[in-house]
Structures are given as structure tokens and as C-alpha cells.
Design a protein around this motif. Structure first.
Motif, PDB file in Angstrom:
ATOM      1  N   LYS A  83       0.843  -1.212   0.000  1.00  0.00           N
ATOM      2  CA  LYS A  83       0.000   0.000   0.000  1.00  0.00           C
ATOM      3  C   LYS A  83       0.871   1.253   0.000  1.00  0.00           C
ATOM      4  CE  LYS A  83      -4.351  -1.313   0.313  1.00  0.00           C
ATOM      5  NZ  LYS A  83      -5.207  -1.215  -0.830  1.00  0.00           N
ATOM      6  N   SER A 134      -5.300   2.154   3.260  1.00  0.00           N
ATOM      7  CA  SER A 134      -6.286   1.917   2.196  1.00  0.00           C
ATOM      8  C   SER A 134      -7.038   3.198   1.864  1.00  0.00           C
ATOM      9  CB  SER A 134      -7.266   0.828   2.611  1.00  0.00           C
ATOM     10  OG  SER A 134      -6.623  -0.418   2.659  1.00  0.00           O
ATOM     11  N   LYS A 135      -7.407   3.964   2.900  1.00  0.00           N
ATOM     12  CA  LYS A 135      -8.073   5.249   2.674  1.00  0.00           C
ATOM     13  C   LYS A 135      -7.156   6.209   1.931  1.00  0.00           C
ATOM     14  CE  LYS A 135     -11.098   4.992   6.707  1.00  0.00           C
ATOM     15  NZ  LYS A 135     -11.417   5.557   8.023  1.00  0.00           N
ATOM     16  N   HIS A 145      -4.744   5.432  -0.040  1.00  0.00           N
ATOM     17  CA  HIS A 145      -4.585   4.946  -1.403  1.00  0.00           C
ATOM     18  C   HIS A 145      -5.745   5.400  -2.286  1.00  0.00           C
ATOM     19  CE1 HIS A 145      -4.720   1.712  -4.549  1.00  0.00           C
ATOM     20  NE2 HIS A 145      -3.497   2.173  -4.675  1.00  0.00           N
ATOM     21  N   LYS A 146      -6.954   5.286  -1.761  1.00  0.00           N
ATOM     22  CA  LYS A 146      -8.124   5.727  -2.522  1.00  0.00           C
ATOM     23  C   LYS A 146      -8.072   7.226  -2.797  1.00  0.00           C
ATOM     24  CE  LYS A 146     -11.067   2.073  -0.746  1.00  0.00           C
ATOM     25  NZ  LYS A 146     -12.138   1.718   0.172  1.00  0.00           N
ATOM     26  N   ARG A 196      -7.638   9.456  -6.524  1.00  0.00           N
ATOM     27  CA  ARG A 196      -8.628  10.435  -6.999  1.00  0.00           C
ATOM     28  C   ARG A 196      -8.106  11.866  -7.036  1.00  0.00           C
ATOM     29  NH1 ARG A 196     -12.084   7.947  -2.935  1.00  0.00           N
ATOM     30  NH2 ARG A 196     -11.691   9.834  -1.780  1.00  0.00           N
TER      31      ARG A 196
END
Length: 79
Positions: free
Chosen positions: A23, A55-56, A58-59, A63
């Protein structure tokens, strides 16, 4: 029996560590497409050990349109 439990536990820890490292690499790679992340930002990301937080991030990195926007989105002030 105890040895088997220890082995499973170590294997599970290794898998989690591998996911965390992956990640971190993915986040940095996405940010590098936007520019050069500061050393402070790199350090912040590389110090994270919470897979859910990564993970947050990465998202958000996927964007975002700028490193500054990424920093604001994850709650960092200008580093």
C-alpha cells in the motif's frame, strides 16, 4: 502444537506487513505521478502501519489531482 500456532501467527504477520508495504509503495507511486512528494510526506506515509488508514490514503491518492489536495484530504497541513 504451540510451534504450529507460532508459525501461523508469524505467517499472518508477514502477510500483513507485505500488504502494508505494498500500500505504501502504491500511494507513493500515485503521488509521484502528480509531482515530487516532500520528504516529510514520504516519511509520514512510510511510518504508517494501519492497513485501514493506508487503504483510505490509497483511494484518496487515486482520486486527487495534486499533492497539496492529497495532503488536505488526509488532514495534513502543509508539511
Amino acid at each position: 502444537m504451540q510451534e504450529e500456532k507460532k508459525r501461523r501467527s508469524k505467517r499472518k504477520e508477514g502477510k500483513i506487513e507485505g500488504k502494508i508495504e505494498g500500500k505504501i509503495e502504491d500511494i507513493l507511486e500515485l503521488l509521484e505521478e502528480l509531482g515530487e512528494p516532500s520528504e516529510a510526506l514520504r516519511k509520514y506515509i512510510m511510518e504508517q502501519t494501519d492497513l485501514e488508514l493506508l487503504s483510505k490514503c490509497h483511494k484518496i491518492a487515486a482520486r486527487t489531482e495534486s499533492i497539496e489536495e492529497f495532503e488536505e484530504s488526509i488532514g495534513l497541513v502543509q508539511l
